[in-house]
Design an enzyme around this catalytic site. Structure first.
Site, mmCIF file in Angstrom:
data_model
loop_
_atom_site.group_PDB
_atom_site.id
_atom_site.type_symbol
_atom_site.label_atom_id
_atom_site.label_comp_id
_atom_site.label_asym_id
_atom_site.label_seq_id
_atom_site.Cartn_x
_atom_site.Cartn_y
_atom_site.Cartn_z
ATOM 1 N N GLY A 25 0.825 -1.212 0.000
ATOM 2 C CA GLY A 25 0.000 0.000 0.000
ATOM 3 C C GLY A 25 0.855 1.256 0.000
ATOM 4 N N TYR B 96 -6.900 -17.842 4.037
ATOM 5 C CA TYR B 96 -6.295 -16.763 3.246
ATOM 6 C C TYR B 96 -6.533 -16.995 1.754
ATOM 7 C CZ TYR B 96 -2.610 -13.687 1.402
ATOM 8 O OH TYR B 96 -1.918 -12.711 0.715
HETATM 9 P P1 NAD Z 1 1.517 -5.240 5.259
HETATM 10 O O1 NAD Z 1 1.247 -5.960 6.538
HETATM 11 O O2 NAD Z 1 2.723 -4.376 5.170
HETATM 12 O O3 NAD Z 1 0.266 -4.365 4.819
HETATM 13 C C1 NAD Z 1 -1.054 -4.685 5.154
HETATM 14 C C2 NAD Z 1 -1.725 -3.407 5.590
HETATM 15 O O4 NAD Z 1 -3.113 -3.645 5.831
HETATM 16 C C3 NAD Z 1 -1.128 -2.879 6.882
HETATM 17 O O5 NAD Z 1 -0.886 -1.494 6.739
HETATM 18 C C4 NAD Z 1 -2.214 -3.134 7.916
HETATM 19 O O6 NAD Z 1 -2.224 -2.201 8.963
HETATM 20 C C5 NAD Z 1 -3.470 -3.003 7.046
HETATM 21 N N1 NAD Z 1 -4.608 -3.667 7.656
HETATM 22 C C6 NAD Z 1 -4.682 -4.944 8.099
HETATM 23 N N2 NAD Z 1 -5.897 -5.174 8.628
HETATM 24 C C7 NAD Z 1 -6.610 -4.028 8.492
HETATM 25 C C8 NAD Z 1 -7.928 -3.632 8.844
HETATM 26 N N3 NAD Z 1 -8.767 -4.483 9.454
HETATM 27 N N4 NAD Z 1 -8.319 -2.377 8.549
HETATM 28 C C9 NAD Z 1 -7.485 -1.508 7.954
HETATM 29 N N5 NAD Z 1 -6.226 -1.815 7.607
HETATM 30 C C10 NAD Z 1 -5.791 -3.062 7.878
HETATM 31 O O7 NAD Z 1 1.569 -6.366 4.149
HETATM 32 P P2 NAD Z 1 1.498 -6.294 2.535
HETATM 33 O O8 NAD Z 1 2.289 -7.449 2.086
HETATM 34 O O9 NAD Z 1 1.821 -4.946 2.027
HETATM 35 O O10 NAD Z 1 -0.052 -6.630 2.296
HETATM 36 C C11 NAD Z 1 -0.888 -5.874 1.457
HETATM 37 C C12 NAD Z 1 -1.767 -6.809 0.655
HETATM 38 O O11 NAD Z 1 -0.921 -7.579 -0.199
HETATM 39 C C13 NAD Z 1 -2.567 -7.805 1.471
HETATM 40 O O12 NAD Z 1 -3.882 -7.867 0.966
HETATM 41 C C14 NAD Z 1 -1.850 -9.127 1.243
HETATM 42 O O13 NAD Z 1 -2.694 -10.226 1.341
HETATM 43 C C15 NAD Z 1 -1.340 -8.918 -0.165
HETATM 44 N N6 NAD Z 1 -0.209 -9.765 -0.578
HETATM 45 C C16 NAD Z 1 1.030 -9.626 -0.024
HETATM 46 C C17 NAD Z 1 2.074 -10.436 -0.454
HETATM 47 C C18 NAD Z 1 3.476 -10.328 0.103
HETATM 48 O O14 NAD Z 1 4.311 -11.192 -0.164
HETATM 49 N N7 NAD Z 1 3.800 -9.304 0.845
HETATM 50 C C19 NAD Z 1 1.837 -11.383 -1.450
HETATM 51 C C20 NAD Z 1 0.558 -11.496 -1.992
HETATM 52 C C21 NAD Z 1 -0.461 -10.679 -1.557
#
Ligand code: NAD
Length: 277
Positions: A35, A173
């Site tokens: 994000g 998930y």
């Molecule tokens: P991250 O933990 O850095 O970011 C997730 C964000 O979502 C955090 O800022 C957290 O505070 C926020 N969040 C969580 N629950 C929340 C809620 N109930 N209300 C509001 N905000 C909330 O991790 P990321 O990897 O940047 O994840 C972002 C997206 O990417 C997610 O949907 C995750 O499933 C997806 N994703 C990540 C990866 C990876 O390898 N990092 C791979 C595939 C998909």
């Protein structure tokens, strides 16, 4: 004969055009990881940014970073799984800018990864309520404002649940991530007449904070009998991708460069999911 990309005599230098100038973007989970990486890409392209998350401290740190890139930033503390908080969040955006052009429904958690018999109903529920119901609230609450001028919705799904099923134990998930793709395709049709496009990015392994809050229990009990090929990410010889690399694809889907693309998913994984399926 190959045709030039720009008509002869067109001196417009694309490098100096800010593709999101004065567009308003809401980014859930905007204070970290994918994000925040995307928010930085958007800031450089001239967008006004509403970043939404649960921690005011994290939001402030992220907003300071984005303001240094020249962006107008609104920090919104809200939980995506709560309808009334998301309604309030959209009201804040409306009050600030009176418009909403881009929604990046990105907030999510890995939640608990465990054998199904050990995965408790409240753990299942929590993953679904943030990842799936949270995406529903984010898009649904945004619609009245999005419908004013049309816009672009981008959802962060994953390789898990879409092209990769080998992370045994991440069932809740993976189910949410598969459902997000179905949601995007349903809404792409439903919202097309309002000029609202809905697309999905499916990242592979990306450097972020997500693993810090992941609880993995007894996964050795359900490890599959086969051994998958080694070498996690073919394009990088095993290294993860960056949030900015995902952000650049989200930028494409948010901008007019993808004006005829809707209901589509793009994997951003360096071919990881082709190898590990
Ligand atoms: P991250 O933990 O850095 O970011 C997730 C964000 O979502 C955090 O800022 C957290 O505070 C926020 N969040 C969580 N629950 C929340 C809620 N109930 N209300 C509001 N905000 C909330 O991790 P990321 O990897 O940047 O994840 C972002 C997206 O990417 C997610 O949907 C995750 O499933 C997806 N994703 C990540 C990866 C990876 O390898 N990092 C791979 C595939 C998909």
């Amino acid at each position: 004969m190959t045709r030039p990309l720009l008509p002869a005599g067109n001196s417009r230098n694309l490098a100096f055009v800010k593709s999101l100038k004065d567009k308003v973007a809401l980014i859930t989970g905007g204070s970290s990881g994918i994000g925040l990486g995307t928010a930085e890409v958007f800031a450089r392209e001239g967008a006004h940014l509403a970043i939404l998350g649960r921690s005011p401290d994290h939001l402030k740190t992220a907003a300071d970073k984005l303001r240094k890139l020249g962006a107008q930033v609104l920090e919104i503390q809200a939980d995506v799984s709560q309808e009334h908080e998301m309604k309030r969040a959209i009201s804040q955006v409306e009050k600030e800018w009176g418009q909403l052009d881009i929604v990046f429904a990105n907030a999510g958690i890995n939640g608990v990864w465990a054998p199904l018999e050990e995965l408790q109903p409240e753990e299942w529920e929590q993953t679904l309520s943030i990842n799936l119901t949270g995406t529903y609230h984010t898009i649904r609450c945004s619609l009245p404002l999005l419908k004013k001028n049309g816009g672009s919705v981008i959802i962060t799904s994953s390789v898990n649940g879409t092209r990769m099923f080998s992370n045994t134990g991440c069932t809740a998930y993976a189910c949410t991530k598969a459902a997000q793709v179905a949601m995007a395709k349903m809404l792409a049709l439903e919202l097309a007449s309002h000029k609202i496009r809905v697309n999905v990015v499916c990242p592979g392994w990306i450097e972020s904070d997500i693993d810090e809050a992941t609880e993995k229990r007894d996964l050795d009990k359900i490890a599959p009998a086969v051994e998958f090929p080694e070498g996690a990410v073919p394009l990088t010889q095993g290294a993860p991708g960056s949030a900015e690399q995902v952000g650049n694809v989200v930028l494409f889907l948010a901008s007019d460069l993808s004006s005829h693309v809707t209901g589509s998913e793009i994997w951003v994984d360096g071919a990881q999911s082709l190898l590990q399926g």
